[in-house]
Design a protein around this motif. Structure first.
Motif, mmCIF file in Angstrom:
data_model
loop_
_atom_site.group_PDB
_atom_site.id
_atom_site.type_symbol
_atom_site.label_atom_id
_atom_site.label_comp_id
_atom_site.label_asym_id
_atom_site.label_seq_id
_atom_site.Cartn_x
_atom_site.Cartn_y
_atom_site.Cartn_z
ATOM 1 N N VAL A 206 -34.260 70.581 -69.154
ATOM 2 C CA VAL A 206 -35.117 71.722 -68.812
ATOM 3 C C VAL A 206 -35.268 72.683 -69.976
ATOM 4 O O VAL A 206 -36.356 73.227 -70.223
ATOM 5 C CB VAL A 206 -34.557 72.467 -67.588
ATOM 6 N N MET A 207 -34.182 72.907 -70.723
ATOM 7 C CA MET A 207 -34.224 73.885 -71.810
ATOM 8 C C MET A 207 -33.071 73.616 -72.778
ATOM 9 O O MET A 207 -32.053 73.023 -72.394
ATOM 10 C CB MET A 207 -34.100 75.307 -71.254
ATOM 11 N N PRO A 208 -33.188 74.046 -74.032
ATOM 12 C CA PRO A 208 -32.067 73.910 -74.968
ATOM 13 C C PRO A 208 -30.933 74.837 -74.553
ATOM 14 O O PRO A 208 -31.148 76.023 -74.309
ATOM 15 C CB PRO A 208 -32.671 74.341 -76.310
ATOM 16 N N LEU A 209 -29.731 74.297 -74.477
ATOM 17 C CA LEU A 209 -28.577 75.105 -74.099
ATOM 18 C C LEU A 209 -27.298 74.415 -74.539
ATOM 19 O O LEU A 209 -27.306 73.271 -74.977
ATOM 20 C CB LEU A 209 -28.566 75.357 -72.584
ATOM 21 N N SER A 210 -26.197 75.154 -74.424
ATOM 22 C CA SER A 210 -24.868 74.611 -74.686
ATOM 23 C C SER A 210 -24.007 74.847 -73.457
ATOM 24 O O SER A 210 -24.266 75.759 -72.667
ATOM 25 C CB SER A 210 -24.229 75.284 -75.908
ATOM 26 N N PHE A 211 -22.977 74.026 -73.306
ATOM 27 C CA PHE A 211 -22.130 74.092 -72.121
ATOM 28 C C PHE A 211 -20.732 74.601 -72.464
ATOM 29 O O PHE A 211 -20.278 74.501 -73.606
ATOM 30 C CB PHE A 211 -21.997 72.707 -71.484
ATOM 31 N N VAL A 212 -20.084 75.113 -71.446
ATOM 32 C CA VAL A 212 -18.657 75.394 -71.528
ATOM 33 C C VAL A 212 -17.960 74.202 -70.879
ATOM 34 O O VAL A 212 -18.215 73.885 -69.710
ATOM 35 C CB VAL A 212 -18.289 76.701 -70.794
ATOM 36 N N ALA A 213 -17.099 73.523 -71.636
ATOM 37 C CA ALA A 213 -16.458 72.309 -71.143
ATOM 38 C C ALA A 213 -14.958 72.369 -71.396
ATOM 39 O O ALA A 213 -14.497 73.053 -72.318
ATOM 40 C CB ALA A 213 -17.055 71.079 -71.831
ATOM 41 N N LYS A 214 -14.213 71.641 -70.600
ATOM 42 C CA LYS A 214 -12.770 71.582 -70.831
ATOM 43 C C LYS A 214 -12.477 70.846 -72.130
ATOM 44 O O LYS A 214 -13.256 69.976 -72.551
ATOM 45 C CB LYS A 214 -12.056 70.925 -69.650
ATOM 46 N N ARG A 215 -11.375 71.181 -72.746
ATOM 47 C CA ARG A 215 -11.042 70.672 -74.074
ATOM 48 C C ARG A 215 -11.029 69.142 -74.129
ATOM 49 O O ARG A 215 -11.464 68.541 -75.117
ATOM 50 C CB ARG A 215 -9.676 71.202 -74.486
ATOM 51 N N LEU B 156 -22.312 67.422 -80.322
ATOM 52 C CA LEU B 156 -23.663 67.551 -80.863
ATOM 53 C C LEU B 156 -24.391 68.731 -80.232
ATOM 54 O O LEU B 156 -25.178 69.415 -80.890
ATOM 55 C CB LEU B 156 -24.470 66.274 -80.596
ATOM 56 N N GLN B 157 -24.125 68.959 -78.957
ATOM 57 C CA GLN B 157 -24.801 70.021 -78.225
ATOM 58 C C GLN B 157 -24.089 71.364 -78.388
ATOM 59 O O GLN B 157 -24.419 72.331 -77.729
ATOM 60 C CB GLN B 157 -24.907 69.640 -76.742
ATOM 61 N N ARG B 158 -23.109 71.403 -79.270
ATOM 62 C CA ARG B 158 -22.376 72.620 -79.594
ATOM 63 C C ARG B 158 -21.707 73.218 -78.354
ATOM 64 O O ARG B 158 -21.756 74.427 -78.123
ATOM 65 C CB ARG B 158 -23.295 73.642 -80.269
ATOM 66 N N SER B 159 -21.091 72.360 -77.561
ATOM 67 C CA SER B 159 -20.364 72.827 -76.385
ATOM 68 C C SER B 159 -19.208 73.728 -76.808
ATOM 69 O O SER B 159 -18.639 73.568 -77.889
ATOM 70 C CB SER B 159 -19.827 71.635 -75.588
ATOM 71 N N VAL B 160 -18.872 74.656 -75.939
ATOM 72 C CA VAL B 160 -17.707 75.513 -76.149
ATOM 73 C C VAL B 160 -16.553 74.899 -75.376
ATOM 74 O O VAL B 160 -16.589 74.819 -74.135
ATOM 75 C CB VAL B 160 -17.971 76.950 -75.643
ATOM 76 N N ASN C 22 -25.194 85.638 -80.418
ATOM 77 C CA ASN C 22 -25.966 84.995 -81.483
ATOM 78 C C ASN C 22 -27.260 84.369 -80.976
ATOM 79 O O ASN C 22 -27.986 83.735 -81.744
ATOM 80 C CB ASN C 22 -25.113 83.924 -82.175
ATOM 81 N N GLY C 23 -27.518 84.519 -79.677
ATOM 82 C CA GLY C 23 -28.785 84.037 -79.133
ATOM 83 C C GLY C 23 -28.717 82.697 -78.427
ATOM 84 O O GLY C 23 -29.744 82.206 -77.928
ATOM 85 N N ASP C 24 -27.536 82.080 -78.373
ATOM 86 C CA ASP C 24 -27.411 80.798 -77.686
ATOM 87 C C ASP C 24 -27.421 81.001 -76.171
ATOM 88 O O ASP C 24 -26.811 81.939 -75.659
ATOM 89 C CB ASP C 24 -26.107 80.098 -78.073
ATOM 90 N N VAL C 25 -28.095 80.109 -75.474
ATOM 91 C CA VAL C 25 -28.027 80.079 -74.013
ATOM 92 C C VAL C 25 -26.822 79.218 -73.647
ATOM 93 O O VAL C 25 -26.716 78.067 -74.057
ATOM 94 C CB VAL C 25 -29.310 79.500 -73.398
ATOM 95 N N ILE C 26 -25.915 79.786 -72.869
ATOM 96 C CA ILE C 26 -24.683 79.101 -72.515
ATOM 97 C C ILE C 26 -24.660 78.854 -71.008
ATOM 98 O O ILE C 26 -24.932 79.756 -70.218
ATOM 99 C CB ILE C 26 -23.438 79.921 -72.905
ATOM 100 N N MET C 27 -24.328 77.609 -70.630
ATOM 101 C CA MET C 27 -24.194 77.288 -69.210
ATOM 102 C C MET C 27 -22.727 77.184 -68.853
ATOM 103 O O MET C 27 -21.962 76.448 -69.485
ATOM 104 C CB MET C 27 -24.907 75.979 -68.876
ATOM 105 N N LEU C 28 -22.356 77.919 -67.827
ATOM 106 C CA LEU C 28 -20.988 77.965 -67.342
ATOM 107 C C LEU C 28 -20.923 77.294 -65.970
ATOM 108 O O LEU C 28 -21.782 77.521 -65.121
ATOM 109 C CB LEU C 28 -20.551 79.434 -67.231
ATOM 110 N N PHE C 29 -19.918 76.447 -65.773
ATOM 111 C CA PHE C 29 -19.636 75.866 -64.464
ATOM 112 C C PHE C 29 -18.440 76.604 -63.879
ATOM 113 O O PHE C 29 -17.294 76.192 -64.057
ATOM 114 C CB PHE C 29 -19.338 74.368 -64.577
#
Length: 265
Positions: A86-95, A109-113, A136-143
């Protein structure tokens, strides 16, 4: 041979070639900050959905306001490609995800946190890391559920990482961060409505191994998935992260329930 296996045999070779080309172009595009890097990311994930035989339906739209933190429910590894299409974004993921074969590579590659949920007392530092990315302008998706559900319900949200919005406020000096609730709903298979038990085919719960689940998905194929964007919640300097978390949770629960009841396709 099941129809899904036939589809996989026909589409996987094409997917492999196309994905390889997209990654080759994406790597320098991301490194040098070329504007079309986000479009390449979306194209890759749309290719994943096509390969799996998944039709995506989007209701509402992501807000254009920034900084933007998306708060979503999580039912399956397929969610990643559905949201990313749907849109460019990065995710918060477990280590641990960062170390997984192939999926870990694409997550990086998707610059996950990547966060470590086993480190007590590290939550504030992890929220700060996410907040700086938002600034910094990144859209971050949190679960915020912290795990995957069965696709029929929304689990209680954990509020700790909503503190990243406050870090973004401090880093940027702006007045508000936008927290947008988003729901994903798996609604149909082979054109027929999925019931509660049917969604178990798609959902990837707990410690279930990925390979058998992916094989089952290929065998089934032909799914409809909906992504529904809710109204953004303003997180300003007077906001309480726990209240914002509860508000986002309630919104995602309403969006999911309405979509599963209505079955819009």
């Amino acid at each position: 041979m099941k129809p899904g296996h036939v589809r996989a045999a026909l589409t996987l070779p094409l997917f492999s070639v196309a994905a390889f080309i997209l990654v080759l172009v994406y790597l320098p595009a991301r490194r040098f900050g070329w504007r079309f890097a986000g479009s390449l990311q979306m194209a890759f994930h749309r290719l994943v959905l096509w390969t799996l035989g998944i039709r995506l339906h989007v209701h509402g739209r992501p807000t254009a306001e920034r900084p933007l933190l998306l708060a979503a429910n999580h039912a399956s590894w397929i969610d990643i490609s559905a949201y990313s299409a749907v849109m460019p974004l990065s995710f918060v993921a477990k280590r641990e995800v960062g170390a997984w074969p192939l999926l870990g590579f694409f997550a990086r590659l998707q610059r996950s946190v990547f966060i470590d949920r086993t480190r007590r007392g590290a939550t504030a530092d992890q929220a700060d890391s996410i907040g700086r990315r938002l600034a910094n302008g990144d859209v971050i998706m949190l679960f915020p559920e912290g795990t995957t559900s069965d696709g029929n319900q929304v689990l209680p949200f954990r509020s700790a990482l909503f503190g990243s919005a406050r870090t973004a406020l401090e880093e940027t000096g702006i007045d508000v961060v936008f927290v947008q609730p988003v729901a994903i709903a798996y609604t149909h298979m082979l054109g027929l409505p999925l019931g509660r038990s049917g969604r178990s085919i798609v959902s990837w719960v707990g410690d279930q191994d990925l390979a058998p689940h992916a094989k089952e998905m290929f065998a089934a194929s032909d799914f409809d998935v909906s992504i529904i964007f809710g109204e953004p919640i303003r997180f300003d300097r007077s906001a309480d992260r726990k209240k914002v978390s509860l508000e986002a949770e309630a919104a995602v629960r309403r969006l999911l329930a309405a979509e599963l009841r209505g079955g819009r396709v």
